[in-house]
Design a protein around this motif. Structure first.
Motif, PDB file in Angstrom:
ATOM      1  N   GLN A  78      42.970  54.758  42.921  1.00  0.00           N
ATOM      2  CA  GLN A  78      42.597  55.066  41.544  1.00  0.00           C
ATOM      3  C   GLN A  78      43.028  53.952  40.595  1.00  0.00           C
ATOM      4  OE1 GLN A  78      43.782  58.940  40.117  1.00  0.00           O
ATOM      5  NE2 GLN A  78      42.828  58.660  38.118  1.00  0.00           N
ATOM      6  N   VAL A  79      44.124  53.275  40.932  1.00  0.00           N
ATOM      7  CA  VAL A  79      44.605  52.152  40.132  1.00  0.00           C
ATOM      8  C   VAL A  79      44.271  50.857  40.857  1.00  0.00           C
ATOM      9  CG1 VAL A  79      46.621  51.041  39.104  1.00  0.00           C
ATOM     10  CG2 VAL A  79      46.474  53.539  39.182  1.00  0.00           C
ATOM     11  N   GLU A  80      43.566  49.970  40.181  1.00  0.00           N
ATOM     12  CA  GLU A  80      43.169  48.692  40.778  1.00  0.00           C
ATOM     13  C   GLU A  80      44.000  47.565  40.190  1.00  0.00           C
ATOM     14  OE1 GLU A  80      41.389  48.634  43.266  1.00  0.00           O
ATOM     15  OE2 GLU A  80      40.072  50.377  43.212  1.00  0.00           O
ATOM     16  N   GLY A  81      44.451  46.653  41.065  1.00  0.00           N
ATOM     17  CA  GLY A  81      45.369  45.595  40.694  1.00  0.00           C
ATOM     18  C   GLY A  81      46.715  45.894  41.316  1.00  0.00           C
ATOM     19  N   HIS A  82      47.630  44.940  41.237  1.00  0.00           N
ATOM     20  CA  HIS A  82      48.946  45.138  41.859  1.00  0.00           C
ATOM     21  C   HIS A  82      49.873  45.870  40.909  1.00  0.00           C
ATOM     22  CE1 HIS A  82      52.507  44.579  44.247  1.00  0.00           C
ATOM     23  NE2 HIS A  82      53.110  43.971  43.232  1.00  0.00           N
ATOM     24  N   LEU A  83      50.297  47.057  41.300  1.00  0.00           N
ATOM     25  CA  LEU A  83      51.240  47.856  40.528  1.00  0.00           C
ATOM     26  C   LEU A  83      52.529  47.974  41.321  1.00  0.00           C
ATOM     27  CD1 LEU A  83      51.873  49.679  38.085  1.00  0.00           C
ATOM     28  CD2 LEU A  83      50.919  51.599  39.383  1.00  0.00           C
ATOM     29  N   ALA A  84      53.564  47.272  40.859  1.00  0.00           N
ATOM     30  CA  ALA A  84      54.857  47.332  41.550  1.00  0.00           C
ATOM     31  C   ALA A  84      55.484  48.711  41.368  1.00  0.00           C
ATOM     32  CB  ALA A  84      55.793  46.258  40.999  1.00  0.00           C
ATOM     33  N   PRO A  85      56.125  49.237  42.400  1.00  0.00           N
ATOM     34  CA  PRO A  85      56.758  50.558  42.290  1.00  0.00           C
ATOM     35  C   PRO A  85      57.728  50.623  41.112  1.00  0.00           C
ATOM     36  CG  PRO A  85      56.752  49.812  44.567  1.00  0.00           C
ATOM     37  CD  PRO A  85      56.302  48.643  43.744  1.00  0.00           C
ATOM     38  N   GLY A  86      57.653  51.700  40.351  1.00  0.00           N
ATOM     39  CA  GLY A  86      58.543  51.894  39.223  1.00  0.00           C
ATOM     40  C   GLY A  86      58.128  51.182  37.947  1.00  0.00           C
ATOM     41  N   SER A  87      56.965  50.513  37.975  1.00  0.00           N
ATOM     42  CA  SER A  87      56.511  49.777  36.793  1.00  0.00           C
ATOM     43  C   SER A  87      56.193  50.710  35.640  1.00  0.00           C
ATOM     44  CB  SER A  87      55.253  48.968  37.129  1.00  0.00           C
ATOM     45  OG  SER A  87      55.537  47.929  38.030  1.00  0.00           O
ATOM     46  N   VAL A 129      48.334  56.859  37.554  1.00  0.00           N
ATOM     47  CA  VAL A 129      49.402  55.851  37.589  1.00  0.00           C
ATOM     48  C   VAL A 129      50.638  56.406  38.287  1.00  0.00           C
ATOM     49  CG1 VAL A 129      50.985  54.491  36.168  1.00  0.00           C
ATOM     50  CG2 VAL A 129      48.568  54.637  35.546  1.00  0.00           C
ATOM     51  N   LYS A 130      50.979  57.647  38.009  1.00  0.00           N
ATOM     52  CA  LYS A 130      52.146  58.269  38.644  1.00  0.00           C
ATOM     53  C   LYS A 130      51.962  58.343  40.155  1.00  0.00           C
ATOM     54  CE  LYS A 130      55.049  62.420  38.465  1.00  0.00           C
ATOM     55  NZ  LYS A 130      55.249  63.743  37.807  1.00  0.00           N
ATOM     56  N   ALA A 131      50.764  58.716  40.583  1.00  0.00           N
ATOM     57  CA  ALA A 131      50.492  58.812  42.020  1.00  0.00           C
ATOM     58  C   ALA A 131      50.582  57.450  42.697  1.00  0.00           C
ATOM     59  CB  ALA A 131      49.110  59.430  42.245  1.00  0.00           C
ATOM     60  N   ALA A 132      50.310  56.391  41.927  1.00  0.00           N
ATOM     61  CA  ALA A 132      50.354  55.035  42.480  1.00  0.00           C
ATOM     62  C   ALA A 132      51.756  54.433  42.413  1.00  0.00           C
ATOM     63  CB  ALA A 132      49.372  54.139  41.726  1.00  0.00           C
ATOM     64  N   GLY A 133      52.732  55.192  41.899  1.00  0.00           N
ATOM     65  CA  GLY A 133      54.106  54.723  41.884  1.00  0.00           C
ATOM     66  C   GLY A 133      54.581  54.149  40.571  1.00  0.00           C
ATOM     67  N   GLY A 134      53.743  54.236  39.523  1.00  0.00           N
ATOM     68  CA  GLY A 134      54.136  53.732  38.212  1.00  0.00           C
ATOM     69  C   GLY A 134      54.346  54.864  37.229  1.00  0.00           C
ATOM     70  N   TYR A 149      43.343  48.211  36.075  1.00  0.00           N
ATOM     71  CA  TYR A 149      42.479  49.235  35.497  1.00  0.00           C
ATOM     72  C   TYR A 149      42.588  50.509  36.303  1.00  0.00           C
ATOM     73  CZ  TYR A 149      38.417  48.531  38.721  1.00  0.00           C
ATOM     74  OH  TYR A 149      37.573  48.457  39.796  1.00  0.00           O
ATOM     75  N   ILE A 150      42.339  51.617  35.593  1.00  0.00           N
ATOM     76  CA  ILE A 150      42.516  52.945  36.185  1.00  0.00           C
ATOM     77  C   ILE A 150      41.177  53.655  36.219  1.00  0.00           C
ATOM     78  CG2 ILE A 150      43.891  55.060  36.125  1.00  0.00           C
ATOM     79  CD1 ILE A 150      45.648  53.685  33.993  1.00  0.00           C
ATOM     80  N   ARG A 151      40.801  54.111  37.393  1.00  0.00           N
ATOM     81  CA  ARG A 151      39.566  54.888  37.522  1.00  0.00           C
ATOM     82  C   ARG A 151      39.783  56.306  36.985  1.00  0.00           C
ATOM     83  NH1 ARG A 151      36.128  52.341  41.180  1.00  0.00           N
ATOM     84  NH2 ARG A 151      37.121  50.702  42.427  1.00  0.00           N
ATOM     85  N   LYS A 152      38.696  56.950  36.588  1.00  0.00           N
ATOM     86  CA  LYS A 152      38.799  58.335  36.131  1.00  0.00           C
ATOM     87  C   LYS A 152      39.219  59.254  37.263  1.00  0.00           C
ATOM     88  CE  LYS A 152      35.426  57.738  32.438  1.00  0.00           C
ATOM     89  NZ  LYS A 152      34.093  58.099  31.910  1.00  0.00           N
ATOM     90  N   LYS A 153      38.845  58.885  38.472  1.00  0.00           N
ATOM     91  CA  LYS A 153      39.284  59.621  39.657  1.00  0.00           C
ATOM     92  C   LYS A 153      39.295  58.657  40.828  1.00  0.00           C
ATOM     93  CE  LYS A 153      34.598  61.365  40.520  1.00  0.00           C
ATOM     94  NZ  LYS A 153      33.772  62.587  40.726  1.00  0.00           N
ATOM     95  N   PRO A 154      40.055  58.958  41.880  1.00  0.00           N
ATOM     96  CA  PRO A 154      40.130  58.043  43.023  1.00  0.00           C
ATOM     97  C   PRO A 154      38.767  57.792  43.647  1.00  0.00           C
ATOM     98  CG  PRO A 154      41.850  59.705  43.152  1.00  0.00           C
ATOM     99  CD  PRO A 154      40.919  60.134  42.046  1.00  0.00           C
ATOM    100  N   LYS A 155      38.624  56.587  44.216  1.00  0.00           N
ATOM    101  CA  LYS A 155      37.389  56.292  44.939  1.00  0.00           C
ATOM    102  C   LYS A 155      37.205  57.295  46.078  1.00  0.00           C
ATOM    103  CE  LYS A 155      38.256  52.075  46.125  1.00  0.00           C
ATOM    104  NZ  LYS A 155      38.079  50.698  46.701  1.00  0.00           N
TER     105      LYS A 155
END
Length: 236
Positions: free
Chosen positions: A127-136, A158-163, A114-120
């Protein structure tokens, strides 16, 4: 009207095969009958923007209905398959998109985020919760889209988190430019149902009469004039 604009204003049922068309119509009818779609031209609904609208769509109304959520997952999965969407994870936007993502991800056999509206504002400021593998490649799931402006923050998160968000899916498209804005961001929008489909089945089922439908059409054609003719303040 260009091809993109024309497709936004045709019923979703015209864009796919008969089985999926029936599912989309069933979803729209379900939303009418559960009061998730409401229309009132005499006492229009005040929106968060301060403007008014003769139609109000509240997709949170049906998240606790197991039958509807199964119908949503079935229709969404078929839609994504028919339209050739490909991604690695499903992410719900805070907050209304989260239950829909949680229903859809198991049906697709994919991880859910899940994606927050803004970072904690504390901890690691995620901002993105859960495991997001780079380039996903991520499917953004939301309940509703209007002009699409509120989705941009999710894309950036999502882009900032690597996806990368390649596709977005919504339960209901109000058809007010959201698909166009997302396309400009390189994202393809998939809508389980939309305003045109809802009014098509609503009219056929006697849930909305022609006069009310014309009032709603006037609103979507020129919101400023619609407000002005009713003595209501309008902010573009």
């Amino acid at each position: 009207m260009n091809v993109q604009e024309a497709s936004e204003h045709r019923p979703s049922s015209e864009l796919t095969g008969p089985i999926l068309s029936r599912l989309r119509q069933a979803v729209a009818l379900y939303l009418w009958e559960r009061g998730a779609v409401r229309v009132n031209a005499e006492e229009p609904f005040r929106l968060a923007s301060g403007n008014y609208s003769p139609i109000y769509v509240n997709c949170r109304t049906v998240i606790s209905d197991p039958s509807f959520m199964r119908l949503f997952a079935t229709a969404a999965a078929m839609l994504l398959e028919r339209q050739g969407a490909s991604f690695d994870a499903v992410a719900g936007g805070e907050t209304a998109g989260i239950p829909y993502a949680c229903q859809l991800a198991p049906a697709l056999g994919l991880p859910v985020l899940y994606i927050r509206k803004k970072p904690k504002g504390y901890g690691i400021a995620s901002q993105v919760e859960g495991h997001l593998a780079p380039g996903s490649r991520v499917l953004l799931v939301e309940d509703l889209i209007t002009d699409g402006g509120s989705k941009v923050g999710f894309l950036d998160g999502v882009k900032a988190a690597g996806g990368l968000v390649t596709d977005a899916l919504v339960l209901f498209d109000r058809q007010q430019g959201g698909a166009k804005l997302l396309a400009e961001q390189g994202v393809t929008l998939h809508a389980v149902t939309d305003r045109a489909t809802a009014f098509s089945v609503g009219g056929a089922s006697g849930l909305v009469d022609e006069m009310l439908r014309r009032s709603v059409d006037d609103y979507f054609h020129d919101p400023a004039a619609w407000h002005r003719n009713r003595g209501l303040d309008y902010s573009a």
